[in-house]
Design a protein around this motif. Structure first.
Motif, PDB file in Angstrom:
ATOM      1  N   ILE A   7       1.472  -0.982  -0.074  1.00 58.63           N
ATOM      2  CA  ILE A   7       0.060   0.005   0.116  1.00 58.63           C
ATOM      3  C   ILE A   7       0.949   1.134   0.118  1.00 58.63           C
ATOM      4  N   THR A   8       1.053   1.845  -1.004  1.00 58.46           N
ATOM      5  CA  THR A   8       1.263   3.362  -0.755  1.00 58.46           C
ATOM      6  C   THR A   8       0.787   4.720  -0.733  1.00 58.46           C
ATOM      7  N   ASP A  10      -0.077   6.850  -1.602  1.00 51.16           N
ATOM      8  CA  ASP A  10      -1.339   7.660  -3.101  1.00 51.16           C
ATOM      9  C   ASP A  10      -2.458   6.911  -2.699  1.00 51.16           C
ATOM     10  N   ASP A  11      -1.923   5.361  -2.477  1.00 51.99           N
ATOM     11  CA  ASP A  11      -3.742   4.351  -2.210  1.00 51.99           C
ATOM     12  C   ASP A  11      -3.651   5.181  -0.781  1.00 51.99           C
ATOM     13  N   LEU A  12      -3.382   5.240   0.156  1.00 50.74           N
ATOM     14  CA  LEU A  12      -3.855   5.772   1.905  1.00 50.74           C
ATOM     15  C   LEU A  12      -4.495   6.892   1.267  1.00 50.74           C
ATOM     16  N   ARG A  13      -4.362   7.622   0.220  1.00 51.95           N
ATOM     17  CA  ARG A  13      -4.377   9.419   0.246  1.00 51.95           C
ATOM     18  C   ARG A  13      -6.143   9.144  -0.313  1.00 51.95           C
TER      19      ARG A  13
END
Length: 98
Positions: A7-8, A10-13
């Motif tokens: 999970i990056t 950007d994924d969390l954002r």
């Protein structure tokens, strides 16, 4: 673990933005439902006592001293919701008995 399972940031954002959008939709729907509900301007004694956590005698004292407006309908007392909310303000109007 494979590289595609990480999970990056950007994924969390992206996930956060989707959640915030969902929360906004839920809040807007809730506001629409609240607008459709009837507004009660007068509350029964039982409701006022529970709301203020006071006894029947204390409620009678507020009524007799004119701190809250009331109406007596078929033997039941009803109290002004606005006056009850104003009890918590510094400026309190005094009303005569009805």
């Amino acid at each position: 673990m494979m590289m595609s399972e990480y999970i990056t940031k950007d994924d969390l954002r992206q996930f956060g933005l989707v959640m915030m959008d969902d929360f906004r939709k839920i809040i807007e729907e809730s506001k629409k439902e609240q607008q459709n509900k009837p507004v009660l301007d007068w509350l029964k004694s039982r409701v006022v006592r529970k709301l203020l956590d006071i006894s029947a005698g204390s409620l009678q004292n507020l009524r007799v001293t004119g701190k809250i407006r009331f109406k007596k309908v078929l033997g039941s007392y009803y109290y002004s919701k606005a006056d009850i909310m104003n009890l918590f303000n510094d400026k309190q109007p005094t009303y005569g008995t009805a």
